[in-house]
Scaffold this motif. Structure first.
Motif, short mmCIF file in Angstrom:
data_model
loop_
_atom_site.label_atom_id
_atom_site.label_comp_id
_atom_site.label_asym_id
_atom_site.label_seq_id
_atom_site.Cartn_x
_atom_site.Cartn_y
_atom_site.Cartn_z
N ASN A 6 -4.32 51.26 -16.03
CA ASN A 6 -3.06 50.85 -15.41
C ASN A 6 -3.32 50.03 -14.15
OD1 ASN A 6 -0.19 50.83 -15.18
ND2 ASN A 6 -0.35 52.40 -13.61
N GLN A 9 -4.45 46.66 -15.11
CA GLN A 9 -3.32 45.88 -15.59
C GLN A 9 -2.50 45.34 -14.42
OE1 GLN A 9 -0.59 48.00 -18.16
NE2 GLN A 9 0.29 46.12 -18.95
N LEU A 10 -2.26 46.18 -13.41
CA LEU A 10 -1.51 45.74 -12.24
C LEU A 10 -2.24 44.62 -11.49
CD1 LEU A 10 -0.22 49.15 -10.85
CD2 LEU A 10 1.14 47.34 -11.93
N ILE A 13 -1.82 41.47 -13.43
CA ILE A 13 -0.49 40.89 -13.22
C ILE A 13 -0.44 40.16 -11.89
CG2 ILE A 13 1.95 41.45 -12.80
CD1 ILE A 13 1.55 43.76 -14.88
N THR A 17 0.09 36.16 -11.47
CA THR A 17 1.20 35.71 -10.63
C THR A 17 0.71 34.73 -9.56
OG1 THR A 17 2.40 37.78 -11.00
CG2 THR A 17 3.04 36.46 -9.07
N ARG A 104 9.77 36.34 -9.18
CA ARG A 104 10.13 37.44 -10.09
C ARG A 104 9.95 37.02 -11.54
NH1 ARG A 104 14.99 39.24 -6.36
NH2 ARG A 104 14.13 41.19 -5.55
N MET A 107 6.26 36.87 -12.35
CA MET A 107 5.69 38.23 -12.48
C MET A 107 6.12 38.88 -13.79
SD MET A 107 5.62 39.95 -8.74
CE MET A 107 4.33 41.10 -9.19
N THR A 108 7.37 38.67 -14.18
CA THR A 108 7.86 39.23 -15.44
C THR A 108 7.08 38.66 -16.62
OG1 THR A 108 10.06 39.55 -14.49
CG2 THR A 108 9.92 39.49 -16.89
N GLU A 111 3.64 40.19 -16.59
CA GLU A 111 3.69 41.58 -17.08
C GLU A 111 3.80 41.60 -18.60
OE1 GLU A 111 6.25 45.65 -16.35
OE2 GLU A 111 7.27 43.72 -16.25
N GLN A 112 4.63 40.74 -19.16
CA GLN A 112 4.78 40.67 -20.62
C GLN A 112 3.46 40.29 -21.29
OE1 GLN A 112 7.43 41.65 -22.36
NE2 GLN A 112 6.24 41.30 -24.20
N ALA A 114 0.50 40.83 -20.08
CA ALA A 114 -0.39 41.98 -19.93
C ALA A 114 -0.09 43.04 -20.98
CB ALA A 114 -0.28 42.57 -18.53
N ARG A 115 1.17 43.30 -21.25
CA ARG A 115 1.55 44.30 -22.26
C ARG A 115 1.09 43.86 -23.65
NH1 ARG A 115 7.65 46.13 -20.61
NH2 ARG A 115 7.05 47.23 -18.74
#
Length: 127
Positions: A6, A9-10, A13, A17, A104, A107-108, A111-112, A114-115
């Motif tokens: 985790n 992953q952060l 991200i 970004t 934002r 970053m979204t 995050e996508q 990364a998932r």
């Protein structure tokens, strides 16, 4: 092990970004400038140079330099406090709000990505 994944992953991200912000047309902020910017936009004000310095645990001159740059880019502005003319208030701007909105979105997307990367990797390990 999941906690490490985790955290990785952060950090990924954050990296994606920052890279996207550097690559796009627009302001390229230092870590300090970004820290000041995000503090002004994501925490309740009023914000002062003294208050930002205390919150971020950096010197007032460091905050002043960051605000100089943010002011040049119209991402924040300083205004003399009408209640205490010795104090300077930091204000948000429309351009700053737009920059935060862009950030934002970036970053979204990061995050996508990364998932989507983690799910196939976990499936490969399980299989």
């Amino acid at each position: 092990m999941a906690n490490q994944a985790n955290s990785d992953q952060l950090v990924g991200i954050l990296r994606d970004t920052v890279v996207a912000l550097v690559r796009r047309d627009g302001p390229d902020l230092s870590a300090r400038q970004l820290g000041v910017f995000l503090t002004v936009y994501l925490t309740d004000g009023p914000h002062t140079v003294r208050g930002l310095a205390a919150e971020l645990n950096v010197s007032k001159p460091a905050i002043t330099r960051a605000l100089d740059r943010l002011g040049e880019l119209d991402l924040a502005r300083r205004k003399v406090d009408p209640m205490d003319r010795r104090s300077v208030l930091v204000q948000r701007t429309l351009k700053g709000a737009s920059f935060l909105r862009d950030m934002r979105s970036i970053m979204t997307a990061a995050e996508q990505t990364a998932r989507e990367t983690v799910v196939p990797e976990e499936a490969r390990k399980a299989g």
